[in-house]
Design a protein around this motif. Structure first.
Motif, mmCIF file in Angstrom:
data_model
loop_
_atom_site.group_PDB
_atom_site.id
_atom_site.type_symbol
_atom_site.label_atom_id
_atom_site.label_comp_id
_atom_site.label_asym_id
_atom_site.label_seq_id
_atom_site.Cartn_x
_atom_site.Cartn_y
_atom_site.Cartn_z
ATOM 1 N N LYS A 69 0.820 -1.204 0.000
ATOM 2 C CA LYS A 69 0.000 0.000 0.000
ATOM 3 C C LYS A 69 0.860 1.263 0.000
ATOM 4 C CE LYS A 69 -4.193 -1.619 2.299
ATOM 5 N NZ LYS A 69 -5.074 -1.448 3.482
ATOM 6 N N GLN A 70 1.949 1.220 0.759
ATOM 7 C CA GLN A 70 2.792 2.398 0.869
ATOM 8 C C GLN A 70 3.519 2.687 -0.433
ATOM 9 O OE1 GLN A 70 2.593 -0.036 2.963
ATOM 10 N NE2 GLN A 70 2.342 0.722 5.053
ATOM 11 N N THR A 71 3.570 3.938 -0.797
ATOM 12 C CA THR A 71 4.384 4.368 -1.929
ATOM 13 C C THR A 71 5.551 5.185 -1.378
ATOM 14 O OG1 THR A 71 3.042 6.365 -2.228
ATOM 15 C CG2 THR A 71 2.434 4.422 -3.527
ATOM 16 N N VAL A 72 6.584 5.318 -2.182
ATOM 17 C CA VAL A 72 7.780 6.031 -1.748
ATOM 18 C C VAL A 72 7.887 7.334 -2.524
ATOM 19 C CG1 VAL A 72 10.284 5.909 -1.500
ATOM 20 C CG2 VAL A 72 8.906 3.849 -1.241
ATOM 21 N N PRO A 73 7.686 8.471 -1.883
ATOM 22 C CA PRO A 73 7.695 9.764 -2.573
ATOM 23 C C PRO A 73 9.097 10.259 -2.884
ATOM 24 C CG PRO A 73 7.379 10.113 -0.240
ATOM 25 C CD PRO A 73 7.388 8.611 -0.446
ATOM 26 N N THR A 74 9.699 9.658 -3.898
ATOM 27 C CA THR A 74 11.037 10.073 -4.301
ATOM 28 C C THR A 74 11.162 9.971 -5.805
ATOM 29 O OG1 THR A 74 13.416 9.626 -4.089
ATOM 30 C CG2 THR A 74 11.931 7.748 -3.941
ATOM 31 N N SER A 75 11.990 10.812 -6.361
ATOM 32 C CA SER A 75 12.212 10.781 -7.805
ATOM 33 C C SER A 75 13.503 10.053 -8.145
ATOM 34 C CB SER A 75 12.280 12.215 -8.354
ATOM 35 O OG SER A 75 13.338 12.934 -7.734
ATOM 36 N N VAL A 76 14.187 9.539 -7.150
ATOM 37 C CA VAL A 76 15.459 8.846 -7.360
ATOM 38 C C VAL A 76 15.235 7.349 -7.453
ATOM 39 C CG1 VAL A 76 17.765 8.418 -6.437
ATOM 40 C CG2 VAL A 76 16.694 10.653 -6.118
ATOM 41 N N VAL A 77 15.648 6.754 -8.554
ATOM 42 C CA VAL A 77 15.496 5.311 -8.741
ATOM 43 C C VAL A 77 16.431 4.576 -7.787
ATOM 44 C CG1 VAL A 77 15.718 3.408 -10.376
ATOM 45 C CG2 VAL A 77 14.870 5.637 -11.158
ATOM 46 N N PRO A 78 15.922 3.621 -6.987
ATOM 47 C CA PRO A 78 16.779 2.877 -6.057
ATOM 48 C C PRO A 78 17.905 2.169 -6.787
ATOM 49 C CG PRO A 78 14.466 2.508 -5.570
ATOM 50 C CD PRO A 78 14.517 3.223 -6.887
ATOM 51 N N ASP A 79 19.106 2.251 -6.243
ATOM 52 C CA ASP A 79 20.247 1.605 -6.893
ATOM 53 C C ASP A 79 20.379 0.153 -6.455
ATOM 54 O OD1 ASP A 79 21.231 1.761 -4.331
ATOM 55 O OD2 ASP A 79 22.811 3.208 -4.796
ATOM 56 N N GLN A 80 21.329 -0.543 -7.053
ATOM 57 C CA GLN A 80 21.484 -1.966 -6.780
ATOM 58 C C GLN A 80 21.829 -2.232 -5.316
ATOM 59 O OE1 GLN A 80 24.099 -4.029 -9.446
ATOM 60 N NE2 GLN A 80 24.157 -5.889 -8.228
ATOM 61 N N LYS A 81 22.663 -1.399 -4.735
ATOM 62 C CA LYS A 81 23.058 -1.591 -3.340
ATOM 63 C C LYS A 81 21.847 -1.494 -2.418
ATOM 64 C CE LYS A 81 26.243 0.213 0.162
ATOM 65 N NZ LYS A 81 27.296 1.247 0.442
ATOM 66 N N THR A 82 20.957 -0.551 -2.687
ATOM 67 C CA THR A 82 19.748 -0.384 -1.875
ATOM 68 C C THR A 82 18.853 -1.609 -1.979
ATOM 69 O OG1 THR A 82 19.776 2.022 -2.143
ATOM 70 C CG2 THR A 82 17.679 1.016 -1.547
ATOM 71 N N VAL A 83 18.642 -2.082 -3.198
ATOM 72 C CA VAL A 83 17.792 -3.253 -3.418
ATOM 73 C C VAL A 83 18.393 -4.489 -2.758
ATOM 74 C CG1 VAL A 83 16.908 -4.828 -5.182
ATOM 75 C CG2 VAL A 83 16.789 -2.356 -5.542
ATOM 76 N N GLU A 84 19.687 -4.685 -2.931
ATOM 77 C CA GLU A 84 20.343 -5.858 -2.357
ATOM 78 C C GLU A 84 20.241 -5.859 -0.833
ATOM 79 O OE1 GLU A 84 24.366 -8.462 -3.153
ATOM 80 O OE2 GLU A 84 24.379 -6.314 -3.614
ATOM 81 N N SER A 85 20.370 -4.679 -0.229
ATOM 82 C CA SER A 85 20.270 -4.567 1.223
ATOM 83 C C SER A 85 18.872 -4.949 1.711
ATOM 84 C CB SER A 85 20.601 -3.130 1.655
ATOM 85 O OG SER A 85 20.440 -2.969 3.044
ATOM 86 N N LEU A 86 17.854 -4.510 0.990
ATOM 87 C CA LEU A 86 16.484 -4.854 1.359
ATOM 88 C C LEU A 86 16.244 -6.358 1.294
ATOM 89 C CD1 LEU A 86 14.500 -2.033 -0.486
ATOM 90 C CD2 LEU A 86 14.859 -2.272 1.971
ATOM 91 N N LEU A 87 16.754 -6.986 0.250
ATOM 92 C CA LEU A 87 16.567 -8.420 0.094
ATOM 93 C C LEU A 87 17.325 -9.198 1.161
ATOM 94 C CD1 LEU A 87 16.801 -8.672 -3.795
ATOM 95 C CD2 LEU A 87 14.758 -8.974 -2.395
ATOM 96 N N GLN A 88 18.518 -8.757 1.483
ATOM 97 C CA GLN A 88 19.319 -9.446 2.492
ATOM 98 C C GLN A 88 18.634 -9.443 3.853
ATOM 99 O OE1 GLN A 88 23.107 -7.427 2.251
ATOM 100 N NE2 GLN A 88 23.897 -8.837 0.694
ATOM 101 N N LYS A 89 17.916 -8.374 4.154
ATOM 102 C CA LYS A 89 17.213 -8.293 5.437
ATOM 103 C C LYS A 89 16.132 -9.363 5.554
ATOM 104 C CE LYS A 89 17.972 -3.340 6.114
ATOM 105 N NZ LYS A 89 17.342 -1.991 6.185
ATOM 106 N N GLN A 90 15.701 -9.889 4.411
ATOM 107 C CA GLN A 90 14.677 -10.926 4.405
ATOM 108 C C GLN A 90 15.263 -12.285 4.008
ATOM 109 O OE1 GLN A 90 11.552 -10.436 5.430
ATOM 110 N NE2 GLN A 90 12.064 -8.308 5.901
#
Length: 232
Positions: A141-162
């Protein structure tokens, strides 16, 4: 039905938590690495982009619904895209179906409803595949109010947490603008699950988080490709 729901809910709990973790990155690195047409680990692995089914019905300017697919909308995240025609919306289950689902996964109906309330949309195939995993998709449901596309490091960190492993990262173009498609692998309840995390802009240019899960990378990528191509 019990097998379908048992496997689907296992995937649901993980992807729901990950979706709510957020995805924005305002770093300079994100701006530099997330450029149109960029592909990092996917290119290194030599993967190819699967073609979507033949398009049949116009969905919006610049998008079409492929044959065998239908449009669904995440009402709060405000994004619309196509999924297979026979997939069903878990949020539209009757009380009796929710009771059966709850009994199959040893949870109460209230617990199931609480989980569903965290997501804007959850759709799934009508039966599990040969590996016992039901292909499915959910939207936070939540959206992220940003115009910056998440980079690979950000995505990888999110996945690692799970406890999920990033398999590939690439930027993609949609009718609403640029987003990210990241394939991942996770093991849950003794099963290996293949998934794609999509971080796509909605019509208001806020990022939405979409997860597509299944048992094979090729199948999941095919579903995710249609979402990217039809998102608006």
């Amino acid at each position: 039905m019990s097998t379908r729901f048992r496997n689907t809910l296992a995937v649901f709990v993980l992807t729901g938590s990950l979706a709510l973790a957020g995805c924005g990155s305002d770093s300079k690195e994100a701006k530099e690495t997330s450029t149109p047409g960029t592909s990092t680990s996917q290119q290194a692995q030599g993967e190819t982009t699967s073609a979507a089914p033949d398009a049949k019905t116009s969905a919006a300017q610049g998008t079409t619904v492929p044959d065998g697919y239908k449009e669904v909308t995440a009402p709060t995240a405000k994004i619309t895209f196509a999924v297979p025609q026979d997939w069903e919306n878990l949020g539209e289950l009757s009380d009796s179906q929710l009771e059966e689902l709850a009994s199959n996964v040893d949870q109460s109906v209230d617990q199931i409803k609480t989980l569903l309330a965290q997501l804007d949309l959850f759709v799934m195939a009508q039966a599990p595949d040969e590996a016992g995993i039901t292909p499915n998709l959910n939207v936070a449901k939540q959206t992220v109010p940003t115009s910056v596309v998440p980079d690979q490091k950000t995505v990888e960190s999110l996945l690692q947490k799970q406890n999920a492993t990033l398999d590939s990262y690439e930027t993609v173009e949609t009718a609403n603008g640029q987003g990210v498609r990241s394939a991942y692998t996770l093991t849950q309840a003794g099963k290996t699950i293949k998934g794609v995390m999509l971080i796509l802009p909605n019509a208001q240019k806020a990022f939405t988080v979409i997860y597509v899960s299944g048992s094979t990378a090729e199948e999941v990528k095919g579903f995710a490709d249609v979402v990217v191509q039809t998102a608006h």
